[in-house]
Design an enzyme around this catalytic site. Sequence first.
Site: not given
Length: 476
Positions: A149-150, A158, A173-174, A227, A249, A277, A283, A380, A440
Amino acid sequence: MQHTELYIGGEWRGASDGGTFEVLNPATEEVIATVASATVDDAMASLDAAEAAFADWRGRTPRQRGEILRKAFELFTARLDEFADLITLENGKARADAMGEAVYSAEFFRWYAEEAVRAEGQMGMAPASGARILVQHKPAGIAVLVTPWNFPAAMGTRKIAPALAAGCPVIIKPASETPLTMLALMPLLEEAGVPPGIVNVLPSRSSGAVVGAMLKDPRVRVISFTGSTEVGRKLLHGAADTVVKPAMELGGNAPFIVFEDADLDAAADGLMIAKMRNMGEACTAANRIYVHEKVHDSFVEKYVDRMAKLKMGDGRAEGIDVGPLVNAETRDKVADFVDDAVAKGAKVRLGGQRPNVKGFFYPPTVLTDVPENAECVADEIFGPVAAIQSFTDEKDVVRRANETIYGLVAYVYTADLKRGMQVSEALEFGMVGLNRGLVSDPAAPFGGVKQSGLGREGGKEGMLEFMESQYISVAW
């Protein structure tokens, strides 16, 4: 821009059982949409659609696929404002941050429009036999994409762009917190010329069952997930049964190291990017901040001054720098991290108190003297909290930085290029920002080592994640 149904085979449809779920605005906690919740039957329908479309898509020339991706880039760029608005609405991030994501998202279509024609193989002679060795890269097959979701747009583009460039159909699958942006992308892809069935979207509250069922189907050949490491481990177990190619990732715990010779203003500016950011919900966010004791106090003063100037509020409003976190669970976890660190001896230099307002807000916070046993050092934070520690010895700070199961990204600030390169090589991370707070880039291979993931996204490597190498031995 607000489609709320499943997108399967180029058609909008409700869930097979009629199920739905609600999407909230994190700034107001109000329902902004009711979205169809896909079932296992819907997943199988998506696989049927992708299978039917695969032969035509992989049979197209790389240039034909590249032209469609280029058109997608142009259409997305023309609608940046609309996508930024939608990202802010469902994710909560400030408008400027959302616009940055929209621009970044579009770039993946442009980059892979160019890379589509560069899946180059090789030819050579086998030294022993004299036979020719021919190697070519072929599309792997149907890819299941699972996004967080971020970054509601960027995490999708991507994955979608390199998969399409490689010749693969996808089922995405969002995250159920932020499905609207990915659904809004589908009419754009239609307009760009993506055939029905090549991209399918399955929002769902039954993520485990839906993705698990697809992983059991032999038609699925790639699983690409962004995720948490915890969920990534489960998906890897599921992928093992049918030996599905994984691209993972996963989580991060990024160290940010400031040496005594660093440009402190540049380092403070870099930390603002690396930490703030997306409100720290990334992540790649700086999680453990190590500052040499000789410059610790000066650096903290500069950084607190910058953080104190940030304005918190509804991300849709003018002049807002920090929006709400995505949901109550994320906000509460951030608050718990701060409370734990303070209870163990950390000092609050800024923020540190959850505001009594509507929405999932937490203020920009700076902690110093954070002890090694604080929970936020090992996990995190995923929020706007900077946890600062000091160090004196180069080898010791490298050891502390590497002392984690994660290995996604690290940041180093120093005026000594030799030391910067030596430390970068000693750090056990897939990416290093050397005197930079942002790593990135669509043209670079994004990914980590250890339990931060497998494979890479972006760069040349990103497309190869959706391809298989075929070797042909021939003599003439």
